[in-house]
Design an enzyme around this catalytic site. Structure first.
Site, PDB file in Angstrom:
ATOM      1  N   ASP A   8       0.944  -1.016  -0.094  1.00  0.00           N
ATOM      2  CA  ASP A   8       0.138  -0.021   0.044  1.00  0.00           C
ATOM      3  C   ASP A   8       0.914   1.280  -0.070  1.00  0.00           C
ATOM      4  O   ASP A   8       2.223   1.228  -0.093  1.00  0.00           O
ATOM      5  CB  ASP A   8      -0.933  -0.120   1.178  1.00  0.00           C
ATOM      6  CG  ASP A   8      -0.435   0.177   2.404  1.00  0.00           C
ATOM      7  OD1 ASP A   8       0.957   0.082   2.702  1.00  0.00           O
ATOM      8  OD2 ASP A   8      -1.024   0.209   3.718  1.00  0.00           O
ATOM      9  N   CYS A  65       3.016  -3.265   3.928  1.00  0.00           N
ATOM     10  CA  CYS A  65       2.324  -2.250   4.504  1.00  0.00           C
ATOM     11  C   CYS A  65       2.578  -1.570   5.666  1.00  0.00           C
ATOM     12  O   CYS A  65       3.911  -1.924   5.873  1.00  0.00           O
ATOM     13  CB  CYS A  65       0.583  -2.708   4.632  1.00  0.00           C
ATOM     14  SG  CYS A  65       0.472  -4.097   5.947  1.00  0.00           S
ATOM     15  N   THR A  67       2.228  -2.355   8.956  1.00  0.00           N
ATOM     16  CA  THR A  67       2.754  -3.340   9.907  1.00  0.00           C
ATOM     17  C   THR A  67       2.871  -4.831   9.440  1.00  0.00           C
ATOM     18  O   THR A  67       3.226  -5.531   9.978  1.00  0.00           O
ATOM     19  CB  THR A  67       1.537  -3.528  10.954  1.00  0.00           C
ATOM     20  OG1 THR A  67       0.319  -4.065  10.050  1.00  0.00           O
ATOM     21  CG2 THR A  67       1.316  -2.498  11.733  1.00  0.00           C
ATOM     22  N   HIS A  98       9.007 -25.186   7.399  1.00  0.00           N
ATOM     23  CA  HIS A  98       7.874 -26.103   7.943  1.00  0.00           C
ATOM     24  C   HIS A  98       6.413 -25.875   7.459  1.00  0.00           C
ATOM     25  O   HIS A  98       5.553 -26.623   7.416  1.00  0.00           O
ATOM     26  CB  HIS A  98       7.825 -25.792   9.395  1.00  0.00           C
ATOM     27  CG  HIS A  98       8.967 -26.231  10.222  1.00  0.00           C
ATOM     28  ND1 HIS A  98       9.090 -26.335  11.560  1.00  0.00           N
ATOM     29  CD2 HIS A  98      10.311 -26.822   9.687  1.00  0.00           C
ATOM     30  CE1 HIS A  98      10.263 -26.793  12.198  1.00  0.00           C
ATOM     31  NE2 HIS A  98      10.945 -27.080  10.843  1.00  0.00           N
ATOM     32  N   HIS A 133       5.688 -32.454   8.113  1.00  0.00           N
ATOM     33  CA  HIS A 133       5.215 -31.025   7.867  1.00  0.00           C
ATOM     34  C   HIS A 133       3.889 -31.262   6.817  1.00  0.00           C
ATOM     35  O   HIS A 133       3.089 -30.314   6.952  1.00  0.00           O
ATOM     36  CB  HIS A 133       6.078 -29.878   7.703  1.00  0.00           C
ATOM     37  CG  HIS A 133       6.899 -29.783   8.837  1.00  0.00           C
ATOM     38  ND1 HIS A 133       6.768 -29.378  10.016  1.00  0.00           N
ATOM     39  CD2 HIS A 133       8.458 -29.966   8.874  1.00  0.00           C
ATOM     40  CE1 HIS A 133       7.864 -29.213  10.762  1.00  0.00           C
ATOM     41  NE2 HIS A 133       8.783 -30.003  10.168  1.00  0.00           N
TER      42      HIS A 133
HETATM   43  C1  RB5 Z   1      -2.452   2.350   6.611  1.00  0.00           C
HETATM   44  O1  RB5 Z   1      -2.371   3.354   7.526  1.00  0.00           O
HETATM   45  C2  RB5 Z   1      -2.143   1.063   7.501  1.00  0.00           C
HETATM   46  O2  RB5 Z   1      -3.263   0.694   8.308  1.00  0.00           O
HETATM   47  C3  RB5 Z   1      -1.595  -0.086   6.625  1.00  0.00           C
HETATM   48  O3  RB5 Z   1      -0.514   0.314   5.850  1.00  0.00           O
HETATM   49  C4  RB5 Z   1      -1.224  -1.309   7.352  1.00  0.00           C
HETATM   50  O4  RB5 Z   1      -0.282  -1.051   8.389  1.00  0.00           O
HETATM   51  C5  RB5 Z   1      -2.468  -2.197   7.813  1.00  0.00           C
HETATM   52  O5  RB5 Z   1      -2.427  -3.477   8.500  1.00  0.00           O
END
Ligand code: RB5
Length: 171
Positions: A8, A65, A67, A98, A133
């Site tokens: 993203d 993204c 996180t 695995h 596995h």
């Molecule tokens: C965008 O602000 C953020 O929510 C996205 O990049 C991501 O971290 C979502 O899981």
């Protein structure tokens, strides 16, 4: 090997660096977007990469993204995808060995570029070891297909070997 990339707008900052790095390791790379800084939705790119890997056009996928969580969830909704979010090399390597993961996710707000490169290298260079596995990965597929009968057959197909939990300590 062909590697599909997606991110993203938040992951966009890290993506070109990682794509260049993966290319330098000898892989073919393709960017499924986003390619602009405008705010967008991570499911769009998680789905694109997931489909590209699931249909066999690409061998593996890497998604980014903020996180790594949202985009990994999106990729995991595509049938046949086993995506994992990793912020350490051990999990990345073992997820291939695995769990036979076929999509790697990480967060551009969680890991820096140098750690991200190490994670990617460990993931790309690890090989699925199969063996004990295989049944577990097949069980994941049975859950995905909502096939309870298949899951039960797999679950009861082999006695659990209590020793196996110690076998991987050398890794
Ligand atoms: C965008 O602000 C953020 O929510 C996205 O990049 C991501 O971290 C979502 O899981």
């Amino acid at each position: 090997m062909k590697i599909a990339f997606g991110s993203d707008h938040v992951g966009l900052e890290l993506k070109p660096t990682i794509m260049e790095y993966v290319k330098s390791l000898g892989y073919e790379v393709y960017d499924f977007g986003t390619k602009s800084n405008e705010r967008t939705d991570y499911p769009i790119y998680g789905q694109k990469v997931g489909k590209a890997v699931a249909n066999g056009d690409y061998d593996l996928g890497i998604v980014i993204c903020g996180t790594g969580v949202g985009i990994s969830l999106a990729a995991n909704k595509v049938k046949g995808i086993r995506a994992c979010v990793c912020s350490d090399c051990y999990s990345a390597k073992l997820s291939r060995m695995h769990n036979n993961t076929n999509v790697l996710a990480f967060g551009s707000r969680v890991v820096g570029p140098e750690l991200a490169k190490m994670i990617v290298k460990n993931w790309l260079e690890a090989k699925y070891i199969g063996g004990r596995h295989e049944r577990r990965v097949e069980e994941l597929a049975a859950i995905e297909s909502d096939n309870e009968q298949k899951f039960d057959e797999l679950e009861h197909s082999k006695e659990f070997d209590g020793k196996e939990q110690f076998e991987d300590q050398s890794l």
